[in-house]
Design a protein around this motif. Sequence first.
Motif, PDB file in Angstrom:
ATOM      1  N   ASP A 154       0.862  -1.174   0.000  1.00  0.00           N
ATOM      2  CA  ASP A 154       0.000   0.000   0.000  1.00  0.00           C
ATOM      3  C   ASP A 154       0.901   1.227   0.000  1.00  0.00           C
ATOM      4  O   ASP A 154       1.712   1.411   0.917  1.00  0.00           O
ATOM      5  CB  ASP A 154      -0.896   0.016   1.241  1.00  0.00           C
ATOM      6  N   LEU A 155       0.770   2.055  -1.019  1.00  0.00           N
ATOM      7  CA  LEU A 155       1.677   3.206  -1.132  1.00  0.00           C
ATOM      8  C   LEU A 155       1.477   4.201   0.003  1.00  0.00           C
ATOM      9  O   LEU A 155       2.405   4.926   0.367  1.00  0.00           O
ATOM     10  CB  LEU A 155       1.494   3.886  -2.482  1.00  0.00           C
ATOM     11  N   GLY A 156       0.278   4.225   0.589  1.00  0.00           N
ATOM     12  CA  GLY A 156       0.059   5.094   1.740  1.00  0.00           C
ATOM     13  C   GLY A 156       0.965   4.740   2.901  1.00  0.00           C
ATOM     14  O   GLY A 156       1.381   5.615   3.671  1.00  0.00           O
ATOM     15  N   ASP A 157       1.319   3.453   3.031  1.00  0.00           N
ATOM     16  CA  ASP A 157       2.209   3.030   4.104  1.00  0.00           C
ATOM     17  C   ASP A 157       3.632   3.518   3.886  1.00  0.00           C
ATOM     18  O   ASP A 157       4.453   3.479   4.809  1.00  0.00           O
ATOM     19  CB  ASP A 157       2.218   1.503   4.226  1.00  0.00           C
ATOM     20  N   LEU A 158       3.940   3.945   2.665  1.00  0.00           N
ATOM     21  CA  LEU A 158       5.295   4.378   2.320  1.00  0.00           C
ATOM     22  C   LEU A 158       5.436   5.896   2.309  1.00  0.00           C
ATOM     23  O   LEU A 158       6.520   6.411   2.018  1.00  0.00           O
ATOM     24  CB  LEU A 158       5.685   3.809   0.949  1.00  0.00           C
ATOM     25  N   VAL A 159       4.358   6.602   2.615  1.00  0.00           N
ATOM     26  CA  VAL A 159       4.427   8.060   2.691  1.00  0.00           C
ATOM     27  C   VAL A 159       5.321   8.462   3.862  1.00  0.00           C
ATOM     28  O   VAL A 159       5.236   7.893   4.959  1.00  0.00           O
ATOM     29  CB  VAL A 159       3.018   8.669   2.858  1.00  0.00           C
ATOM     30  N   THR A 160       6.200   9.425   3.627  1.00  0.00           N
ATOM     31  CA  THR A 160       7.070   9.971   4.664  1.00  0.00           C
ATOM     32  C   THR A 160       6.990  11.486   4.627  1.00  0.00           C
ATOM     33  O   THR A 160       6.286  12.066   3.793  1.00  0.00           O
ATOM     34  CB  THR A 160       8.534   9.541   4.458  1.00  0.00           C
ATOM     35  N   ASP A 161       7.739  12.128   5.498  1.00  0.00           N
ATOM     36  CA  ASP A 161       7.755  13.592   5.522  1.00  0.00           C
ATOM     37  C   ASP A 161       8.361  14.175   4.241  1.00  0.00           C
ATOM     38  O   ASP A 161       8.202  15.366   3.976  1.00  0.00           O
ATOM     39  CB  ASP A 161       8.542  14.093   6.729  1.00  0.00           C
ATOM     40  N   SER A 162       9.071  13.354   3.469  1.00  0.00           N
ATOM     41  CA  SER A 162       9.685  13.852   2.230  1.00  0.00           C
ATOM     42  C   SER A 162       8.824  13.607   1.000  1.00  0.00           C
ATOM     43  O   SER A 162       9.223  13.953  -0.115  1.00  0.00           O
ATOM     44  CB  SER A 162      11.066  13.215   2.025  1.00  0.00           C
ATOM     45  N   THR A 163       7.651  13.007   1.174  1.00  0.00           N
ATOM     46  CA  THR A 163       6.738  12.827   0.049  1.00  0.00           C
ATOM     47  C   THR A 163       6.251  14.195  -0.431  1.00  0.00           C
ATOM     48  O   THR A 163       5.918  15.058   0.385  1.00  0.00           O
ATOM     49  CB  THR A 163       5.542  11.956   0.465  1.00  0.00           C
ATOM     50  N   PRO A 164       6.226  14.443  -1.734  1.00  0.00           N
ATOM     51  CA  PRO A 164       5.847  15.782  -2.225  1.00  0.00           C
ATOM     52  C   PRO A 164       4.350  16.047  -2.122  1.00  0.00           C
ATOM     53  O   PRO A 164       3.548  15.108  -1.968  1.00  0.00           O
ATOM     54  CB  PRO A 164       6.299  15.754  -3.687  1.00  0.00           C
ATOM     55  N   PRO A 165       3.950  17.305  -2.220  1.00  0.00           N
ATOM     56  CA  PRO A 165       2.522  17.666  -2.218  1.00  0.00           C
ATOM     57  C   PRO A 165       1.779  16.971  -3.351  1.00  0.00           C
ATOM     58  O   PRO A 165       2.371  16.642  -4.389  1.00  0.00           O
ATOM     59  CB  PRO A 165       2.536  19.183  -2.402  1.00  0.00           C
ATOM     60  N   ALA A 166       0.481  16.782  -3.158  1.00  0.00           N
ATOM     61  CA  ALA A 166      -0.281  16.021  -4.144  1.00  0.00           C
ATOM     62  C   ALA A 166      -1.646  16.642  -4.399  1.00  0.00           C
ATOM     63  O   ALA A 166      -2.323  17.085  -3.468  1.00  0.00           O
ATOM     64  CB  ALA A 166      -0.460  14.573  -3.679  1.00  0.00           C
ATOM     65  N   PHE A 167      -2.031  16.633  -5.661  1.00  0.00           N
ATOM     66  CA  PHE A 167      -3.400  16.911  -6.069  1.00  0.00           C
ATOM     67  C   PHE A 167      -3.997  15.566  -6.465  1.00  0.00           C
ATOM     68  O   PHE A 167      -3.459  14.867  -7.337  1.00  0.00           O
ATOM     69  CB  PHE A 167      -3.444  17.885  -7.249  1.00  0.00           C
ATOM     70  N   ILE A 168      -5.091  15.189  -5.831  1.00  0.00           N
ATOM     71  CA  ILE A 168      -5.690  13.865  -6.028  1.00  0.00           C
ATOM     72  C   ILE A 168      -7.128  14.047  -6.497  1.00  0.00           C
ATOM     73  O   ILE A 168      -7.875  14.827  -5.900  1.00  0.00           O
ATOM     74  CB  ILE A 168      -5.674  13.066  -4.713  1.00  0.00           C
ATOM     75  N   PHE A 169      -7.498  13.320  -7.542  1.00  0.00           N
ATOM     76  CA  PHE A 169      -8.908  13.352  -7.938  1.00  0.00           C
ATOM     77  C   PHE A 169      -9.360  11.952  -8.348  1.00  0.00           C
ATOM     78  O   PHE A 169      -8.569  11.130  -8.833  1.00  0.00           O
ATOM     79  CB  PHE A 169      -9.167  14.367  -9.058  1.00  0.00           C
ATOM     80  N   ALA A 170     -10.620  11.698  -8.119  1.00  0.00           N
ATOM     81  CA  ALA A 170     -11.222  10.405  -8.459  1.00  0.00           C
ATOM     82  C   ALA A 170     -12.725  10.619  -8.531  1.00  0.00           C
ATOM     83  O   ALA A 170     -13.232  11.718  -8.263  1.00  0.00           O
ATOM     84  CB  ALA A 170     -10.861   9.346  -7.426  1.00  0.00           C
ATOM     85  N   THR A 171     -13.446   9.557  -8.902  1.00  0.00           N
ATOM     86  CA  THR A 171     -14.900   9.636  -8.947  1.00  0.00           C
ATOM     87  C   THR A 171     -15.493   8.520  -8.103  1.00  0.00           C
ATOM     88  O   THR A 171     -14.954   7.409  -8.057  1.00  0.00           O
ATOM     89  CB  THR A 171     -15.430   9.503 -10.386  1.00  0.00           C
ATOM     90  N   GLN A 172     -16.599   8.841  -7.468  1.00  0.00           N
ATOM     91  CA  GLN A 172     -17.278   7.841  -6.658  1.00  0.00           C
ATOM     92  C   GLN A 172     -17.861   6.727  -7.527  1.00  0.00           C
ATOM     93  O   GLN A 172     -18.080   5.601  -7.070  1.00  0.00           O
ATOM     94  CB  GLN A 172     -18.373   8.494  -5.823  1.00  0.00           C
ATOM     95  N   GLY A 173     -18.094   7.047  -8.784  1.00  0.00           N
ATOM     96  CA  GLY A 173     -18.663   6.057  -9.689  1.00  0.00           C
ATOM     97  C   GLY A 173     -17.655   5.088 -10.276  1.00  0.00           C
ATOM     98  O   GLY A 173     -18.024   4.203 -11.049  1.00  0.00           O
ATOM     99  N   ASP A 174     -16.375   5.237  -9.927  1.00  0.00           N
ATOM    100  CA  ASP A 174     -15.329   4.360 -10.452  1.00  0.00           C
ATOM    101  C   ASP A 174     -15.385   3.019  -9.733  1.00  0.00           C
ATOM    102  O   ASP A 174     -15.056   2.914  -8.550  1.00  0.00           O
ATOM    103  CB  ASP A 174     -13.966   5.018 -10.258  1.00  0.00           C
ATOM    104  N   THR A 175     -15.806   1.967 -10.442  1.00  0.00           N
ATOM    105  CA  THR A 175     -15.892   0.638  -9.830  1.00  0.00           C
ATOM    106  C   THR A 175     -14.652  -0.203 -10.102  1.00  0.00           C
ATOM    107  O   THR A 175     -14.455  -1.242  -9.466  1.00  0.00           O
ATOM    108  CB  THR A 175     -17.129  -0.115 -10.354  1.00  0.00           C
ATOM    109  N   LEU A 176     -13.804   0.231 -11.039  1.00  0.00           N
ATOM    110  CA  LEU A 176     -12.593  -0.527 -11.350  1.00  0.00           C
ATOM    111  C   LEU A 176     -11.482  -0.237 -10.350  1.00  0.00           C
ATOM    112  O   LEU A 176     -10.811  -1.150  -9.856  1.00  0.00           O
ATOM    113  CB  LEU A 176     -12.120  -0.210 -12.771  1.00  0.00           C
ATOM    114  N   VAL A 177     -11.265   1.041 -10.064  1.00  0.00           N
ATOM    115  CA  VAL A 177     -10.318   1.450  -9.017  1.00  0.00           C
ATOM    116  C   VAL A 177     -11.130   2.185  -7.961  1.00  0.00           C
ATOM    117  O   VAL A 177     -11.389   3.384  -8.094  1.00  0.00           O
ATOM    118  CB  VAL A 177      -9.195   2.347  -9.577  1.00  0.00           C
ATOM    119  N   PRO A 178     -11.573   1.496  -6.929  1.00  0.00           N
ATOM    120  CA  PRO A 178     -12.458   2.109  -5.934  1.00  0.00           C
ATOM    121  C   PRO A 178     -11.854   3.377  -5.339  1.00  0.00           C
ATOM    122  O   PRO A 178     -10.630   3.504  -5.179  1.00  0.00           O
ATOM    123  CB  PRO A 178     -12.607   1.006  -4.874  1.00  0.00           C
ATOM    124  N   VAL A 179     -12.735   4.306  -5.031  1.00  0.00           N
ATOM    125  CA  VAL A 179     -12.311   5.613  -4.539  1.00  0.00           C
ATOM    126  C   VAL A 179     -11.509   5.507  -3.245  1.00  0.00           C
ATOM    127  O   VAL A 179     -10.753   6.417  -2.894  1.00  0.00           O
ATOM    128  CB  VAL A 179     -13.553   6.521  -4.364  1.00  0.00           C
TER     129      VAL A 179
END
Length: 334
Positions: A154-179
């Motif tokens: 899980d990439l969230g487990d690899l987040v550290t203080d040096s991870t860069p800022p992020a803009f994240i977007f997704a859709t609730q209707g996405d059934t292939l990659v759940p939100v």
Amino acid sequence: MQCTVLKLPPNQATLTCYVQDSSAALSNAEIRPAALIFPGGGYQYCSDREAEPVALAYLAQGYNAFVLRYTTGQDCPLHRSLQDAQAALRYLRANAAELHIDPHKIAAIGFSAGGHLAAALGTQSEEKPDAMVLGYAVTLGSTWALDGRAQEPDLGDLVTDSTPPAFIFATQGDTLVPVKNSLVFADALADHDIPFALHIFPTGGHGLSLARASTCGGDPGRINDEAARWLPMSVRFLQKVWGELGMVAPDAELSAQLGQGCPGLDMPFKRLLKNPAAAKVLQRRLPEVMGILQQNPLLAGASLRELAGFAPDAYPESVLRSIDEELARCADQP
């Protein structure tokens, strides 16, 4: 505009470079931020819909853009794709002057599997991009089970203080990659006080790209006016982090969150405490606050100015000004 295509070692991935021509009439745009784009495709292929159209969209916003067609295939280990992303990032920084880009303003922009690659570059790689734009990105290792691949972290487990800022977007209707992939990753960024913007649009399936007819591939379900706002929203987010072409300064609050500003009243306690000299000032001047932070670590994301707003009598302006002056002197201290 100059468009060049080159091969990158060690896997001969293809990097297409879209570099805008210099012009005396655009003197402030001689050096531009860079959009390093990773199309999706489940690591089976690189989607054309998430490649050049996205590059051209960022070009129109003042970026030079670069599309990486990384190594793919059912039998391709994902670390080879990461090697390609690392090679592309190194190439951009090593050739920044020739490419007319700022080597410290490179955004890794990825969709679906390409979003996984961008997030992996921002977490697993020693050399990281300066920001991430993650579109309906896979971040949970269990998501790859449907693809028949071995369990990924899980990439969230690899987040550290040096991870860069992020803009994240997704859709609730996405059934292939759940939100949940986006939600869990954003939560990990929050745990490390990494600035991010998270936008979950209520409708829209997987693989929207620009969510316009020009990138729908004949599928009307990939046209979504509301979700199409992600691109200008991502540009505004990056402008807040970096400023804009020498004309607009970075957002002061985000700079404080990133620890880029001078230590002071507006910097979150989390960031201040990473500066040993500033930590000593806080321990000496605000021992009761340090005790509260130990009991409730969630408050460490707040700043002293925010805390003082809830108890103005306890922190008169003269005291705050004095502490602010002491903290400012810690900027250059080890």
